[in-house]
Design a protein around this motif. Structure first.
Motif: not given
Lengths: 395, 395
Positions: B222-226, B317, B321-322
């Motif tokens: 998940d590209p935004h998971d920290r 998904e 994916i960005h």
């Protein structure tokens, strides 16, 4: 966390509107409160009579579905976002995508907060959506009263704050003094160095930080100056720390003022006046009292001691030149306000009490604790001594 | 810093408007760019044919007068702020104060940016001010092309970034591995621990930080998971750091992906594909090429290797994916965009190039450098090796 959305639904009913729409940067406090979610990019939250609905990018979809407290989560692709952007450009394409999302939830008329983007508001109006602004800030108003859980989050942030303040105070206490300048490990001890050590202490305790203030002498006479350069003996050093817990996103807030070595008489006198004003303000805090009355209690003490306040002179540039305090929660400055416009305090409000005195010729003095308003008074969330002479407190 | 306001004045002339008004949080990028000033509380900036004018609180007046590049600085008290607030409440009182400030500068009609507060826009309209929204974002457009001075600011932030990445990479390289878990000084090495050490390194170099990403395994898909919890051997660990220089307020941005121990074949294959996509995208960068074309260059490589992109499947998904990149400056995400809607690149644009591949079953791989677009290609502002196996690089 359970949140009470009934004031939002009352507002919708009063306005005869279908939904309350927030569309802001992903870390907007109202939006985080409503959705239980935050993101690096903008997303949208809609509260209707039926529930809470999110519109997020595909990138956020998985996390929003898992982490948010929304009843439904939609993504841009559900409303042909890419086609709309290709046809109308990113700005209008986004507005049309939001309009479709609103239509999907039966929201032909929405109320939006004050800070809602004007471009999106006007764009939605062009798409036939009725948009009116909530000037009272209903979500801010709900947020102002903290649940026990939220009070705990602020308390945790304040614990980290105390540890960071101890690091800073100990640096001052342990510094050598040469020619009136503080030295640490053979180098001048600067505002920047103390700030860095404060911020490292906060990071190690899971907090992010905004703009820590370590200001000395004339710098500290400007309440918003963050300070720079070597710290000096005999001058008042104002340290104001407001960390944000990374996990909960709630802030803490505390200010202390120290003088290393001999303080001159005027600084010492001002310290005493500010401490008295702090105590008078604090003792006046309880549910039912107005923020204006608490501010007046601080002003009374300061004016009686012969200094200006913005009450005695609205154009004052020295003396007590800010309000007595503000709410703290998901924002560092939120409701209520301890100022001439401050309304009635309620049990569960979390507020700072922070009078100060400022004059470029003398320096600045500010003392600040963070307290919860209760029915009979207050509970202080801050456990840190007030003393003008720094002591070594590192554990 | 000299800034070229002629596009703002052209817009005003096209719209037959008197001024361009920004009224946002004190650290809004457009406002900081126009005024050369930032503050913890909201203030207002007005650009007219005659000059740049600030409206600030009394608290900010001294600093704004000294530090900003405005031609005039007014404070709320100059327009009877307290009386207006006492009569009309804080919200409408503020709007009326702004309306008087506009009147004082002969601005009966203003253009505002997309994100201007809807409450203020509607309130000013009620006061008889004509308010239209600048949908193109003229200030963002000016900001996108960086002067040499601004490129230097980004470069400085990227230097701090490299030092922080070296700290993180060295922690991975030096970790012990037991039962597939990385250990540091006898304790499991977690995302949180590596993040803290990165952020301390940044603080020591004068940078603030936003949301550093140190994500391993499925988190990194998940590209935004920290990221959180212990880091694992054999899994891809994505480290994405975007510090902001506290003094200049400009950002840096870089991502590396590491595998400690033996990477499985699929991770290694993906690393190679992402590196190829990165190189293809980078080699296509030059002034006159569109951001969409650069994005296509990355998608071509990734699709040819058999993975999905949002180009091949808008609802994908997993896969790429960005978008391929974005501008970086006073905001971490700004113009231009390397995406299907990305327009023509200009010399002086500062952009990330950051393809990635994501799948919860495999993990994430992303590689990102920060470059300046030039007439003939690009200049890479990032000096940090790309290698899947971490090495000790601490200096």
């Amino acid at each position: 966390m359970e949140i009470d959305l009934s004031p939002v639904r009352e507002l919708l009913s009063d306005r005869d509107a279908d939904g309350y729409l927030v569309s802001e940067d992903g870390d907007d406090a109202d939006q985080h409160y409503l959705s239980g979610f935050s993101a690096p990019d903008p997303y949208r939250t809609l509260v209707t009579g039926e529930g809470t609905h999110l519109l997020v990018s595909g990138l956020e979809y998985g996390r929003a579905s898992r982490e948010s407290r929304a009843d439904t989560v939609s993504r841009h692709a559900d409303y042909d976002y890419r086609t709309l952007v290709a046809e109308h450009g990113p700005e209008e394409g986004t507005v049309r995508c939001i309009a479709r999302f609103l239509g999907d939830h039966g929201a032909g008329s929405v109320v939006v907060p004050h800070g809602f983007p004007a471009g999106t508001a006007d764009g939605l109006r062009e798409q036939g959506v009725s948009v009116t602004v909530d000037r009272e800030g209903v979500v801010e108003e709900i947020r102002a009263v903290k649940s026990d859980e939220e009070q705990g989050y602020v308390h945790d942030a304040q614990r980290a704050n105390e540890a960071a303040m101890a690091v800073a105070e100990s640096l001052l206490a342990g510094a050598d003094v040469e020619d009136g300048v503080l030295y640490h490990e053979g180098e001048p001890l600067t505002s920047e160095r103390v700030t860095t050590e404060i911020e490292i202490a906060l990071l190690r305790r899971g907090c992010a930080l905004d703009e820590t203030i370590v200001a000395c002498g004339a710098d500290a006479a400007d309440p918003h100056d963050r300070g720079s350069g070597p710290l000096l003996a005999g001058e008042a050093i104002v340290i104001d720390i407001f960390p944000r817990d990374k996990r909960t996103k709630y802030f803490g807030d505390m200010t202390r003022t120290f003088v290393r070595g001999e303080a001159d008489d005027e600084i010492e006198r001002r310290y005493g006046v500010v401490e008295d004003a702090y105590e008078a303000a604090l003792e006046s805090v309880e549910a039912g009292v107005t923020g204006a009355a608490v501010h007046d209690a601080a002003c009374d003490v300061i004016e009686a001691a012969g200094y200006d306040t913005l009450r005695s002179d609205p154009a004052a540039e020295t003396g007590f030149i800010h309000s007595t305090g503000h709410g703290v929660g998901l924002e560092i400055h939120e409701r209520p306000s301890l100022s001439p416009s401050g309304g009635e305090l309620e049990a569960g409000h979390v507020i700072t009490v922070e009078p100060g005195l400022y004059d470029p010729a003398v320096g600045g003095v500010r003392l600040e604790d963070l307290v919860v308003v209760t029915e009979g008074g207050y509970e202080n969330l801050t456990e840190y001594p007030m003393a003008i002479a720094p002591e070594s407190r590192e554990r």
